[in-house]
Design a protein around this motif. Sequence first.
Motif, short mmCIF file in Angstrom:
data_model
loop_
_atom_site.label_atom_id
_atom_site.label_comp_id
_atom_site.label_asym_id
_atom_site.label_seq_id
_atom_site.Cartn_x
_atom_site.Cartn_y
_atom_site.Cartn_z
N GLY A 227 -4.77 15.30 8.83
CA GLY A 227 -5.39 14.00 8.87
C GLY A 227 -4.38 12.89 8.64
O GLY A 227 -3.16 13.12 8.56
N SER A 228 -4.87 11.67 8.52
CA SER A 228 -4.01 10.49 8.41
C SER A 228 -4.50 9.60 7.28
O SER A 228 -5.66 9.64 6.90
CB SER A 228 -4.03 9.70 9.72
OG SER A 228 -5.38 9.38 10.08
N CYS A 229 -3.58 8.80 6.76
CA CYS A 229 -3.93 7.84 5.71
C CYS A 229 -3.23 6.53 5.99
O CYS A 229 -1.99 6.44 5.88
CB CYS A 229 -3.53 8.36 4.33
SG CYS A 229 -3.97 7.24 2.98
N GLY A 230 -3.98 5.50 6.39
CA GLY A 230 -3.41 4.19 6.63
C GLY A 230 -3.22 3.45 5.32
O GLY A 230 -4.11 3.39 4.48
N LYS A 231 -2.04 2.86 5.14
CA LYS A 231 -1.75 2.14 3.90
C LYS A 231 -0.88 0.93 4.22
O LYS A 231 -0.18 0.93 5.22
CB LYS A 231 -1.10 3.07 2.88
CG LYS A 231 0.22 3.71 3.33
CD LYS A 231 0.71 4.74 2.33
CE LYS A 231 2.08 5.25 2.72
NZ LYS A 231 2.56 6.31 1.84
N HIS A 232 -0.98 -0.15 3.42
CA HIS A 232 -1.70 -0.33 2.16
C HIS A 232 -2.71 -1.46 2.39
O HIS A 232 -2.30 -2.62 2.48
CB HIS A 232 -0.75 -0.67 1.04
CG HIS A 232 0.36 0.31 0.86
ND1 HIS A 232 1.53 0.27 1.62
CD2 HIS A 232 0.49 1.37 0.02
CE1 HIS A 232 2.34 1.26 1.23
NE2 HIS A 232 1.73 1.95 0.26
N PHE A 233 -3.98 -1.15 2.52
CA PHE A 233 -5.03 -2.08 2.87
C PHE A 233 -5.17 -3.20 1.81
O PHE A 233 -5.15 -2.90 0.62
CB PHE A 233 -6.36 -1.33 2.98
CG PHE A 233 -7.54 -2.22 3.28
CD1 PHE A 233 -7.75 -2.69 4.56
CD2 PHE A 233 -8.42 -2.60 2.27
CE1 PHE A 233 -8.82 -3.53 4.84
CE2 PHE A 233 -9.49 -3.42 2.54
CZ PHE A 233 -9.70 -3.89 3.82
N PRO A 234 -5.34 -4.46 2.21
CA PRO A 234 -5.39 -4.99 3.58
C PRO A 234 -4.03 -5.42 4.11
O PRO A 234 -3.96 -6.09 5.14
CB PRO A 234 -6.30 -6.20 3.43
CG PRO A 234 -5.96 -6.73 2.07
CD PRO A 234 -5.73 -5.51 1.22
N GLY A 235 -2.94 -5.05 3.41
CA GLY A 235 -1.60 -5.39 3.86
C GLY A 235 -0.70 -5.77 2.71
O GLY A 235 -1.04 -6.63 1.90
N HIS A 236 0.47 -5.11 2.63
CA HIS A 236 1.43 -5.33 1.54
C HIS A 236 2.67 -6.08 2.03
O HIS A 236 3.51 -6.49 1.24
CB HIS A 236 1.84 -3.97 0.96
CG HIS A 236 2.43 -4.01 -0.41
ND1 HIS A 236 3.49 -4.82 -0.75
CD2 HIS A 236 2.13 -3.30 -1.52
CE1 HIS A 236 3.82 -4.61 -2.03
NE2 HIS A 236 3.01 -3.71 -2.51
N GLY A 237 2.79 -6.28 3.35
CA GLY A 237 4.05 -6.75 3.90
C GLY A 237 4.35 -8.22 3.71
O GLY A 237 5.49 -8.65 3.92
N PHE A 238 3.37 -9.03 3.29
CA PHE A 238 3.59 -10.47 3.15
C PHE A 238 4.16 -10.84 1.79
O PHE A 238 4.74 -11.92 1.64
CB PHE A 238 2.27 -11.22 3.38
CG PHE A 238 2.43 -12.70 3.57
CD1 PHE A 238 2.86 -13.23 4.77
CD2 PHE A 238 2.15 -13.58 2.52
CE1 PHE A 238 3.01 -14.60 4.95
CE2 PHE A 238 2.30 -14.95 2.69
CZ PHE A 238 2.73 -15.46 3.91
#
Length: 362
Positions: free
Chosen positions: A173-184
């Motif tokens: 399976g998959s795990c999308g991270k890091h909701f809703p976004g850590h890049g800013f």
Amino acid sequence: MNEPIHAPLILDIAGTAMTADERRRLRHPLVGGLILFARNFESRAQLTALCGEIKSLRPDLLIAVDHEGGRVQRFRSDGFTELPAMGRIGQLWMQDAMRGLQAASAAGYVLASELRACGVDFSFAPVLDLDHVDEQGASRSSVIGSRSFHADPRVVTVLAQSVMQGLALAGMGSCGKHFPGHGFVQADSHVDVPVDRRGLKAILAEDARPFEWLSLSLSAVMPAHVIYPKVDGRPAGFSARWLQDILRERLGFAGAVFSDDLGMRGARVLEGREIGFTEAALAALQAGCDLVLLCNQSPIDGGAALDQVLAQLELAAAEGRWQPSAESEARRQGLLPQQAPFSWDELMHDARYHLALQQLAL
């Protein structure tokens, strides 16, 4: 205690073999799995034996690892392929979009098939954070940076979807991270409490887009230990507004939600107040997390903090301060692989694996 209907805690072990206390903890009905680190790896044979012993204790335990590629890859020797940073695949996409898609699918397949051949069930990947840049063109977030595919949410989504396809081909399976976004945000939530002062509209239009566009196909999501004060005063992983109102209701996500590591600094301050591990675990579960991670505690004082959390979670359930969830347990069980993996020797003779290695030659 009576057998619960929900095993939410993902914990760790100290070394390359389990102690008696660690075996006891993994048998605890509130434990749903464990996360491995580089310290747990000596060789493929040792890792395979360790995973086999874990499954012999309880076949339903989820064995997970942070194994993304680039600088976040726990196993790098004894046959494991050194995977490129996802930012490198994003650069390839800009040069040749179809080669970028091939490389992304190949990365997912190699990543998952090698892990599964050693008994690991799940990796916390892919990263869906955007690579926001500052005025000088450098990544705003030092903790994300090259872990991100790109600054454009469309590119991130397409490449992440290809990685997820590769993972799925190997039965992972998959795990999308890091909701809703850590890049800013510039601060690192491992050691600080990052704050993103943008409004909901801006976040949903940019950083949260990959989570929205992939909401049907992601197996799991991990929220950020970041506070978005114009949306909620709590970090996203402790926020019912983010996890239930926005992620579940608005974006329609129906998979599992993991907390990020509750040992990180960003998880230890709630509404300006220092909190302990158990309060953090309860806050995350009550906000809408199905599973909570507590990492790097087993090597400290023989794992006393883990025993304390287990005892206090047990008490909280008995007193009604936390309600175990059959739906959350079903989501956890759904992350367990449904197909048998190749052995390592079988993998070495797999034509698809060798094609994937060729396509990863960036």
